[in-house]
Design a protein around this motif. Structure first.
Motif, short mmCIF file in Angstrom:
data_model
loop_
_atom_site.label_atom_id
_atom_site.label_comp_id
_atom_site.label_asym_id
_atom_site.label_seq_id
_atom_site.Cartn_x
_atom_site.Cartn_y
_atom_site.Cartn_z
N CYS A 1 0.84 -1.21 0.00
CA CYS A 1 0.00 0.00 0.00
C CYS A 1 0.87 1.25 0.00
O CYS A 1 1.97 1.25 0.56
N GLY A 2 0.34 2.32 -0.55
CA GLY A 2 0.95 3.64 -0.41
C GLY A 2 2.38 3.71 -0.93
O GLY A 2 2.70 3.24 -2.03
N THR A 3 3.21 4.29 -0.11
CA THR A 3 4.62 4.45 -0.47
C THR A 3 5.29 3.10 -0.72
O THR A 3 6.10 2.97 -1.64
N THR B 1 -0.07 -3.45 8.25
CA THR B 1 -1.11 -2.88 7.39
C THR B 1 -2.18 -3.93 7.08
O THR B 1 -1.86 -5.01 6.54
N VAL C 1 -1.82 1.63 9.23
CA VAL C 1 -3.24 1.52 8.89
C VAL C 1 -3.70 0.09 9.15
O VAL C 1 -3.64 -0.77 8.29
N LEU D 1 2.81 12.08 -3.84
CA LEU D 1 2.16 11.60 -2.62
C LEU D 1 2.75 12.32 -1.40
O LEU D 1 2.02 12.79 -0.52
N LYS D 2 4.09 12.40 -1.37
CA LYS D 2 4.75 13.05 -0.23
C LYS D 2 4.28 14.49 -0.11
O LYS D 2 3.97 14.96 0.98
N VAL E 1 5.04 10.34 10.13
CA VAL E 1 3.98 9.57 9.47
C VAL E 1 4.31 9.38 7.98
O VAL E 1 4.08 8.31 7.42
N ALA E 2 4.85 10.41 7.35
CA ALA E 2 5.22 10.28 5.95
C ALA E 2 6.51 9.46 5.85
O ALA E 2 7.53 9.80 6.43
N SER E 3 6.44 8.39 5.11
CA SER E 3 7.57 7.46 5.02
C SER E 3 8.70 8.04 4.18
O SER E 3 8.48 8.54 3.08
N VAL F 1 5.46 -5.83 0.75
CA VAL F 1 6.37 -4.80 1.24
C VAL F 1 5.61 -3.93 2.23
O VAL F 1 4.54 -3.42 1.92
N SER F 2 6.16 -3.80 3.44
CA SER F 2 5.49 -3.01 4.47
C SER F 2 6.50 -2.52 5.50
O SER F 2 7.32 -3.30 5.99
N GLN F 3 6.43 -1.25 5.80
CA GLN F 3 7.27 -0.71 6.86
C GLN F 3 6.83 -1.29 8.19
O GLN F 3 7.61 -1.91 8.91
N SER F 4 5.55 -1.09 8.53
CA SER F 4 5.04 -1.49 9.85
C SER F 4 4.87 -2.99 9.99
O SER F 4 4.98 -3.54 11.09
N GLY F 5 4.58 -3.65 8.88
CA GLY F 5 4.27 -5.08 8.95
C GLY F 5 2.91 -5.36 9.55
O GLY F 5 2.59 -6.50 9.88
N GLN G 1 13.44 0.11 1.58
CA GLN G 1 12.69 -0.88 0.79
C GLN G 1 13.29 -0.99 -0.61
O GLN G 1 13.50 -2.09 -1.13
C1 F6R Z 1 3.11 7.48 2.94
C2 F6R Z 1 2.97 6.37 3.86
C3 F6R Z 1 1.91 5.35 3.58
C4 F6R Z 1 2.45 3.94 3.88
C5 F6R Z 1 1.35 2.90 3.72
C6 F6R Z 1 1.84 1.49 3.94
O1 F6R Z 1 4.13 8.34 3.32
O2 F6R Z 1 3.67 6.27 4.82
O3 F6R Z 1 1.45 5.43 2.27
O4 F6R Z 1 3.52 3.68 3.02
O5 F6R Z 1 0.32 3.18 4.64
O6 F6R Z 1 2.34 1.32 5.23
P1 F6R Z 1 3.27 0.10 5.58
O7 F6R Z 1 4.52 0.23 4.81
O8 F6R Z 1 3.49 0.18 7.06
O9 F6R Z 1 2.52 -1.16 5.19
#
Ligand code: F6R
Length: 368
Positions: free
Chosen positions: A58-60, A111, A365, A243-244, A157-159, A105-109, A166
């Motif tokens: 999702c998203g970034t 979502t 999210v 997006l940013k 919040v903004a990645s 792919v996920s920062q938080s793991g 990634q």
């Molecule tokens: C944008 C942003 C979001 C996340 C998206 C996915 O700056 O941070 O678009 O990239 O919500 O989140 P993760 O990577 O945690 O699954």
């Protein structure tokens, strides 16, 4: 702790020489000049058995997969499909019975949509891998194979640093796939591994453009709409730049493939519409330059992010120029992420928004 920085986002942008170096260091063996995927002892993915790669996020994180799509096709000749997790999970995608690899792919793991898509793929019998930043997260626990990003905790919040981590990990995975499938020569593996290893130093020099971009931001902050254009691997960087900007400055922004300009968005161009071109002097530069000239001819305010050769070729068509150091085209999308982050950051500061906690947004999210 923010230290000397005004915002976590700013601190995280400036951490990127370290966060990319850490991530790249986990994948590139400098002594052996090879790329090895951590956590799999070289054997967990047999790339010759992989017939298609499905990347879901999702998203970034989705934009990171959109860059990686070019890499996997280019160096590994692998058919790739990228998808937004919320679309993927509900449309009963046609998946291969054998040979499909699903990469999340996920920062938080955490979502929700990405996790649901992972569970769906497991149920369908696909092999799953996850590029994640939080090693204790649900997605990291449930994927067959974890490919870590070592960005460290991301608070803004903004990645930013999670995105470049990634990209760094995905670039390494593409190289490993190319080697496994024998589509990449040994020489090319060495060259690309080196390009990755040298990248953090180039990110440092690019961060020195901070003041220059801050000045430019004062101008951009007056706009109500901004267009970002890029070609090839830089098309997703244009999407990410837009997006940013919209999420932290609340300025409406759109990213487009430069070649799409004529197919609609050119109607938006006037003297009040800044157009940011993300365009190093690569094999596609000439094409971007003609798009740039079309915008300039309609009195659009052109901002060209390029290198020395690109800026020279564009002569005085762009109103503003941002000069990045030369780099290997393979890693260029990672480097070109930096100026678009800095631009969004400084425009938001200029507008006085809550940079680290933009309105209506959550860092993770966990509901759909
Ligand atoms: C944008 C942003 C979001 C996340 C998206 C996915 O700056 O941070 O678009 O990239 O919500 O989140 P993760 O990577 O945690 O699954």
């Amino acid at each position: 702790e923010k230290g000397n920085y005004r915002h976590f986002m700013q601190k995280e942008i400036f951490e990127q020489p370290d966060s990319t170096a850490r991530t790249i260091g986990a994948y590139v063996n400098v002594l052996k000049q090879t790329v090895e995927l951590p956590g799999e002892n070289g054997h967990a993915i047999d790339w010759n058995d992989v017939t298609s790669l499905h990347m879901i996020a999702c998203g970034t994180a989705h934009y990171a997969t959109r860059v990686a799509e070019y890499w996997f096709e280019q160096v590994a000749g692998l058919p790739v499909k990228t998808d937004i997790a919320s679309e993927f999970r509900y449309r009963e995608p046609a998946l291969p019975k054998t040979g499909g690899l699903a990469l999340f792919v996920s920062q938080s793991g955490e979502t929700a949509d990405t996790l649901a898509a992972l569970r769906y793929c497991k149920e369908k019998g696909l092999k799953t891998a996850a590029v994640v930043n939080v090693p204790t997260s649900t997605i990291a626990r449930e994927a067959d194979l974890v490919l870590p990003t070592l960005a460290g905790p991301e608070i803004g919040v903004a990645s930013t640093k999670a995105f470049t981590a990634q990209l760094s990990a995905l670039a390494a995975v593409a190289i490993a796939a190319g080697r496994g499938r024998e589509t990449l020569s040994r020489d090319a593996e060495i060259r690309l591994g080196k390009a990755l290893t040298q990248l953090p130093r180039l990110i440092s020099s690019t961060l020195a453009l901070d003041e220059r971009i801050e000045k430019l931001a004062r101008d951009i902050a007056k706009a109500t709409d901004v267009i970002y254009l890029g070609r090839g691997v830089h098309y997703p960087i244009a999407l990410e730049g837009a997006l940013k900007l919209k999420e932290i400055s609340y300025i409406h922004a759109e990213g487009y493939a430069s070649g799409e300009l004529k197919h609609g968005p050119i109607a938006l161009i006037d003297e009040d519409t800044p157009v940011v071109f993300v365009a190093p002097f690569d094999g596609l530069f000439d094409k971007s330059l003609s798009n740039l000239q079309e915008v300039a001819a309609r009195r659009g305010e052109v901002i060209l992010i390029s290198d020395e050769a690109g800026l020279r070729a564009a002569a005085d068509a762009p109103a503003h120029r941002i000069e990045l150091p030369d780099c290997d085209p393979f890693v260029a999308p990672i480097l070109y992420s930096i100026p678009v982050q800095l631009l969004a950051y400084h425009v938001a500061v200029e507008k006085g928004t809550d940079v680290d906690q933009p309105r209506n947004l959550a860092k993770s999210v966990t509901v759909e």
